[in-house]
Design a protein around this motif. Sequence first.
Motif, mmCIF file in Angstrom:
data_model
loop_
_atom_site.group_PDB
_atom_site.id
_atom_site.type_symbol
_atom_site.label_atom_id
_atom_site.label_comp_id
_atom_site.label_asym_id
_atom_site.label_seq_id
_atom_site.Cartn_x
_atom_site.Cartn_y
_atom_site.Cartn_z
ATOM 1 N N SER A 76 2.188 12.791 6.123
ATOM 2 C CA SER A 76 2.456 13.075 4.896
ATOM 3 C C SER A 76 3.075 11.818 4.053
ATOM 4 C CB SER A 76 3.584 14.096 4.799
ATOM 5 O OG SER A 76 4.560 13.933 5.683
ATOM 6 N N GLU A 77 3.305 10.890 4.926
ATOM 7 C CA GLU A 77 3.742 9.419 4.526
ATOM 8 C C GLU A 77 2.823 8.761 3.676
ATOM 9 O OE1 GLU A 77 6.429 8.919 8.452
ATOM 10 O OE2 GLU A 77 5.266 7.279 7.466
ATOM 11 N N GLN A 78 3.243 7.870 2.672
ATOM 12 C CA GLN A 78 2.519 7.171 1.936
ATOM 13 C C GLN A 78 1.500 6.174 2.695
ATOM 14 O OE1 GLN A 78 4.442 4.450 -0.937
ATOM 15 N NE2 GLN A 78 3.253 5.176 -2.678
ATOM 16 N N LEU A 79 0.139 6.036 2.346
ATOM 17 C CA LEU A 79 -0.567 5.365 3.300
ATOM 18 C C LEU A 79 -0.619 3.667 2.742
ATOM 19 C CD1 LEU A 79 -3.668 7.544 3.403
ATOM 20 C CD2 LEU A 79 -1.962 7.552 4.877
ATOM 21 N N SER A 80 -0.873 3.150 3.832
ATOM 22 C CA SER A 80 -0.878 1.531 3.234
ATOM 23 C C SER A 80 -2.142 0.852 3.696
ATOM 24 C CB SER A 80 0.188 0.963 4.065
ATOM 25 O OG SER A 80 -0.087 -0.472 4.418
ATOM 26 N N VAL A 81 -2.891 0.215 2.840
ATOM 27 C CA VAL A 81 -3.902 -0.494 2.992
ATOM 28 C C VAL A 81 -3.830 -1.712 3.975
ATOM 29 C CG1 VAL A 81 -5.984 -1.692 1.912
ATOM 30 C CG2 VAL A 81 -4.935 0.384 0.829
ATOM 31 N N ASP A 82 -3.025 -2.238 4.035
ATOM 32 C CA ASP A 82 -2.532 -3.453 4.980
ATOM 33 C C ASP A 82 -2.359 -2.992 6.374
ATOM 34 O OD1 ASP A 82 -0.173 -5.687 3.108
ATOM 35 O OD2 ASP A 82 -2.420 -5.614 3.673
ATOM 36 N N GLU A 83 -1.542 -1.656 6.390
ATOM 37 C CA GLU A 83 -1.397 -1.174 8.004
ATOM 38 C C GLU A 83 -2.813 -0.788 8.672
ATOM 39 O OE1 GLU A 83 1.149 2.159 8.008
ATOM 40 O OE2 GLU A 83 0.425 2.683 10.026
ATOM 41 N N VAL A 84 -3.555 -0.204 7.529
ATOM 42 C CA VAL A 84 -4.651 0.475 8.152
ATOM 43 C C VAL A 84 -5.708 -0.679 8.608
ATOM 44 C CG1 VAL A 84 -6.794 2.100 7.926
ATOM 45 C CG2 VAL A 84 -4.432 2.543 6.968
ATOM 46 N N SER A 85 -6.007 -1.590 7.561
ATOM 47 C CA SER A 85 -6.902 -2.616 7.912
ATOM 48 C C SER A 85 -6.523 -3.540 9.092
ATOM 49 C CB SER A 85 -7.317 -3.367 6.675
ATOM 50 O OG SER A 85 -5.862 -4.119 6.050
ATOM 51 N N LYS A 125 -17.008 -2.008 15.701
ATOM 52 C CA LYS A 125 -16.034 -2.375 16.714
ATOM 53 C C LYS A 125 -14.952 -1.275 16.632
ATOM 54 C CE LYS A 125 -14.383 -4.534 20.095
ATOM 55 N NZ LYS A 125 -15.188 -4.371 21.077
ATOM 56 N N HIS A 126 -13.985 -1.421 15.537
ATOM 57 C CA HIS A 126 -12.894 -0.410 15.687
ATOM 58 C C HIS A 126 -13.256 0.338 14.282
ATOM 59 C CE1 HIS A 126 -10.893 -2.757 18.616
ATOM 60 N NE2 HIS A 126 -10.857 -3.446 17.911
ATOM 61 N N ILE A 127 -12.657 1.743 14.405
ATOM 62 C CA ILE A 127 -12.683 2.568 13.194
ATOM 63 C C ILE A 127 -11.225 3.022 13.243
ATOM 64 C CG2 ILE A 127 -13.713 4.664 12.157
ATOM 65 C CD1 ILE A 127 -16.129 4.428 14.305
ATOM 66 N N ALA A 128 -10.976 3.103 11.743
ATOM 67 C CA ALA A 128 -9.545 3.860 11.578
ATOM 68 C C ALA A 128 -9.594 4.722 10.523
ATOM 69 C CB ALA A 128 -8.503 2.582 11.207
ATOM 70 N N VAL A 129 -9.367 6.015 10.600
ATOM 71 C CA VAL A 129 -9.433 6.934 9.357
ATOM 72 C C VAL A 129 -7.858 7.777 9.263
ATOM 73 C CG1 VAL A 129 -10.217 9.139 8.494
ATOM 74 C CG2 VAL A 129 -11.620 7.623 9.970
ATOM 75 N N PHE A 130 -7.233 7.289 8.121
ATOM 76 C CA PHE A 130 -5.807 7.719 7.737
ATOM 77 C C PHE A 130 -5.949 8.829 6.527
ATOM 78 C CE2 PHE A 130 -2.462 5.025 9.679
ATOM 79 C CZ PHE A 130 -3.044 4.543 10.721
ATOM 80 N N HIS A 131 -5.524 9.959 6.680
ATOM 81 C CA HIS A 131 -5.813 11.052 5.587
ATOM 82 C C HIS A 131 -4.092 11.664 5.476
ATOM 83 C CE1 HIS A 131 -6.929 13.990 2.808
ATOM 84 N NE2 HIS A 131 -8.234 13.726 3.307
ATOM 85 N N ARG A 132 -3.777 11.447 3.895
ATOM 86 C CA ARG A 132 -2.523 11.925 3.822
ATOM 87 C C ARG A 132 -2.533 13.340 3.442
ATOM 88 N NH1 ARG A 132 0.989 9.133 -1.021
ATOM 89 N NH2 ARG A 132 2.991 10.322 -0.697
ATOM 90 N N LEU A 133 -1.373 14.071 3.935
ATOM 91 C CA LEU A 133 -1.312 15.605 3.741
ATOM 92 C C LEU A 133 -0.149 15.611 2.909
ATOM 93 C CD1 LEU A 133 -2.143 16.840 7.204
ATOM 94 C CD2 LEU A 133 -3.627 16.556 5.311
ATOM 95 N N GLY A 134 -0.152 16.891 2.164
ATOM 96 C CA GLY A 134 1.000 17.244 1.200
ATOM 97 C C GLY A 134 0.789 16.743 -0.237
ATOM 98 N N LEU A 135 1.786 16.317 -0.922
ATOM 99 C CA LEU A 135 1.719 15.872 -2.279
ATOM 100 C C LEU A 135 1.289 14.595 -2.307
ATOM 101 C CD1 LEU A 135 4.465 17.502 -4.354
ATOM 102 C CD2 LEU A 135 2.099 17.801 -4.893
ATOM 103 N N VAL A 136 0.156 14.123 -3.100
ATOM 104 C CA VAL A 136 -0.159 12.797 -3.361
ATOM 105 C C VAL A 136 -0.246 12.654 -4.825
ATOM 106 C CG1 VAL A 136 -2.053 11.020 -3.058
ATOM 107 C CG2 VAL A 136 -1.593 12.928 -1.320
ATOM 108 N N PRO A 137 0.734 12.039 -5.361
ATOM 109 C CA PRO A 137 0.745 11.768 -6.829
ATOM 110 C C PRO A 137 -0.285 10.815 -7.340
ATOM 111 C CG PRO A 137 2.774 11.172 -6.107
ATOM 112 C CD PRO A 137 1.792 11.294 -4.562
ATOM 113 N N VAL A 138 -0.526 10.847 -8.552
ATOM 114 C CA VAL A 138 -1.591 9.996 -9.300
ATOM 115 C C VAL A 138 -1.689 8.444 -8.981
ATOM 116 C CG1 VAL A 138 -2.481 9.140 -11.496
ATOM 117 C CG2 VAL A 138 -2.155 11.490 -11.108
ATOM 118 N N SER A 139 -2.685 8.188 -8.593
ATOM 119 C CA SER A 139 -2.994 6.488 -8.170
ATOM 120 C C SER A 139 -2.645 6.302 -6.925
ATOM 121 C CB SER A 139 -2.266 5.688 -9.270
ATOM 122 O OG SER A 139 -2.765 5.712 -10.401
ATOM 123 N N GLU A 140 -2.122 7.019 -6.179
ATOM 124 C CA GLU A 140 -1.643 6.804 -4.747
ATOM 125 C C GLU A 140 -2.935 7.365 -3.668
ATOM 126 O OE1 GLU A 140 3.131 7.638 -5.218
ATOM 127 O OE2 GLU A 140 2.186 8.012 -3.010
#
Lengths: 83, 188
Positions: free
Chosen positions: B51-60, B117-132
């Motif tokens: 449910s936490e905000q996703l980070s493109v940096d972290e996932v890449s 090589k590696h695959i990462a899939v992160f999905h957010r749950l709960g409320l996701v405001p516009v542009s996030e």
Amino acid sequence: VVEVLYFAESAEITGIRSETISVPQEIKALQLWNEIETRHPGLADIRNQVIFAVRQEYVELGHQLLLLQSGDEIAIIPPISGG
Amino acid sequence: MSSSDISSSCFNQETKLPLSPPLVEDSAFEPPGKDINEVEEKSKDIIKFTSEQLSVDEVSQLVISPFCGAISLFVGTTRNNFEGKKVISLEYEAYLPMAENEVRKICSDIRKKWPVKHIAVFHRLGLVPVSEASIIIAVSSAHRTASLEAVSYAIDTLKAKVPIWKKEMYEESSSWKRNKECFWATND
């Protein structure tokens, strides 16, 4: 005795997230749906759009015979919208 | 360097290999389709629902590999409109652990089709405001075609098969969405 899980629109219609119900060990998917719909008539509205997940595998609401064991998880899966 | 060094270390991915590749003159044992040193680094499928905000940096960062020259990303964000209505936010729910299992199956399919090589899939749950971001998919591969195609396949297949739902919250009302990719129900 199986556990039925409700998600999304189906949870809004029934007002609950889960319940245990008693059904025969061998039952057709469609019959199982009818059992559930009897308990929650509002689900008739989404009958044509849902699919089951039985033990976390998709099963259409058709004539497939399900072999259920006590404690099995049945999920009502309305049309998905992930991503 | 003898060919026996190659064969023993290919099956055990944890073993350190000698730094210089052995000189092999005849058709000695070769690991199928991979550079010999690459066997050291185990391929990862990283799947997370949060449910936490996703980070493109972290996932890449998670899919970086010295053997890869390409990292491809998909980021799905909440759009502010639908059919003329103003969208305030999206609310996501999922049937965990089936959702996680379905994503694992997608990763497995990807590996059958492309040399990634590696695959990462992160999905957010709960409320996701516009542009996030509601979803981030990152895939690394030696060359770009594989990861670009794999990312595209991943998002398309996730939308068709993974039990996740979103509800659009408008100013006055809300609506459960359905993907056109959903394999059992169509918009009618």
